[in-house]
Design an enzyme around this catalytic site. Structure first.
Site, mmCIF file in Angstrom:
data_model
loop_
_atom_site.group_PDB
_atom_site.id
_atom_site.type_symbol
_atom_site.label_atom_id
_atom_site.label_comp_id
_atom_site.label_asym_id
_atom_site.label_seq_id
_atom_site.Cartn_x
_atom_site.Cartn_y
_atom_site.Cartn_z
ATOM 1 N NE ARG A 23 74.584 31.318 41.732
ATOM 2 C CZ ARG A 23 74.179 31.807 42.891
ATOM 3 N NH1 ARG A 23 73.711 31.011 43.821
ATOM 4 N NH2 ARG A 23 74.237 33.102 43.134
ATOM 5 C CD GLN A 47 42.998 38.303 39.843
ATOM 6 O OE1 GLN A 47 41.972 38.576 40.432
ATOM 7 N NE2 GLN A 47 43.037 38.066 38.554
ATOM 8 C CG ASN A 49 45.956 38.407 36.545
ATOM 9 O OD1 ASN A 49 45.391 37.589 37.259
ATOM 10 N ND2 ASN A 49 45.482 39.616 36.351
ATOM 11 C CG HIS A 62 42.046 43.606 27.550
ATOM 12 N ND1 HIS A 62 42.931 42.557 27.576
ATOM 13 C CD2 HIS A 62 41.315 43.453 26.418
ATOM 14 C CE1 HIS A 62 42.749 41.799 26.501
ATOM 15 N NE2 HIS A 62 41.780 42.327 25.785
ATOM 16 C CE LYS A 71 45.017 45.661 33.960
ATOM 17 N NZ LYS A 71 44.686 45.382 32.565
ATOM 18 C CG HIS A 124 48.025 46.861 29.874
ATOM 19 N ND1 HIS A 124 47.956 45.487 30.037
ATOM 20 C CD2 HIS A 124 49.324 47.140 29.637
ATOM 21 C CE1 HIS A 124 49.163 44.980 29.918
ATOM 22 N NE2 HIS A 124 50.011 45.948 29.675
ATOM 23 C CE1 TYR A 137 46.956 41.470 34.291
ATOM 24 C CE2 TYR A 137 48.433 40.150 32.948
ATOM 25 C CZ TYR A 137 47.153 40.541 33.299
ATOM 26 O OH TYR A 137 46.079 39.991 32.667
ATOM 27 C CD GLU A 148 37.878 41.256 29.898
ATOM 28 O OE1 GLU A 148 39.103 41.121 29.869
ATOM 29 O OE2 GLU A 148 37.075 40.324 29.770
ATOM 30 C CG ASP A 179 41.925 41.238 22.474
ATOM 31 O OD1 ASP A 179 41.191 41.726 23.364
ATOM 32 O OD2 ASP A 179 42.986 40.647 22.729
#
Length: 191
Positions: A23, A47, A49, A62, A71, A124, A137, A148, A179
């Protein structure tokens, strides 16, 4: 569950058994009691994400300062090259980076799920190698947008060797404006 320490202090590769049959497959990607017992890490995840990226997308590097986030990364679909950079000044691996190929269990040669644990104080990022990728994550601290931080992916002081050769020649590197405009290592706040 198997836990492997790697070069960067506190970073771990965690392999979860994946059960395959006609399956598809089933994997228990996270079990808090098992995680605490086998990994020796007592993280409290706040949290989850999920990101979807097209081939050639580079996200990062980041992190959040001063409210650092541990993380736990896993690839749900596809294939990425994931990078961790140690920003902890008291760490034996300060200013060192390491890259890992992470892939979903169907692409993984050992057919298992690999998770990457990143402790607080590390930056990361990742590059999507496959046609597309879904990355899930967990984070152990809430998100503070004003905290940030972004290290520019091609900072010569860090010299991360992104495997751009793994992309088809006609696939451009895709970066967000954030970025693209990241700071150099010397401009970043450190832990």
């Amino acid at each position: 569950m198997k836990v492997n320490e790697i070069q960067i202090s506190g970073v771990k590769i965690i392999t979860q058994n994946c059960y395959h049959d006609y399956r598809g497959y089933f994997v228990e990607s996270y079990n808090q009691a098992q995680f605490d017992e086998y990994s020796n890490l007592k993280s409290s995840w706040l949290q989850d994400n999920l990101s979807y990226s097209k081939q050639g997308t580079l996200r990062g590097l980041h992190y959040q300062f001063p409210h650092a986030q541990a993380k736990l990364i896993q690839v749900v679909k596809g294939y990425i090259w994931d990078v961790v950079l140690d920003l902890r000044q008291d760490s034996p691996t300060f200013k060192q980076w390491q890259g890992f190929y992470l892939q979903d269990p169907l692409l993984n040669p050992n057919k298992q799920l690999e998770l990457l644990y990143i402790p607080e104080g590390c930056a990361h990022g990742f590059l999507t190698i496959s046609e597309d990728a879904i990355v899930h994550y967990k984070v152990a601290e809430r998100y503070y947008p004003q905290e940030e931080q972004t290290l520019v992916f091609n900072d010569p002081d860090i010299a991360i060797e992104w495997p751009l050769h793994a992309l088809p020649v006609d696939i451009p590197l895709i970066l967000s404006e954030k970025d693209r405009q990241g700071k150099t290592f010397s401009q970043l706040p450190l832990f």
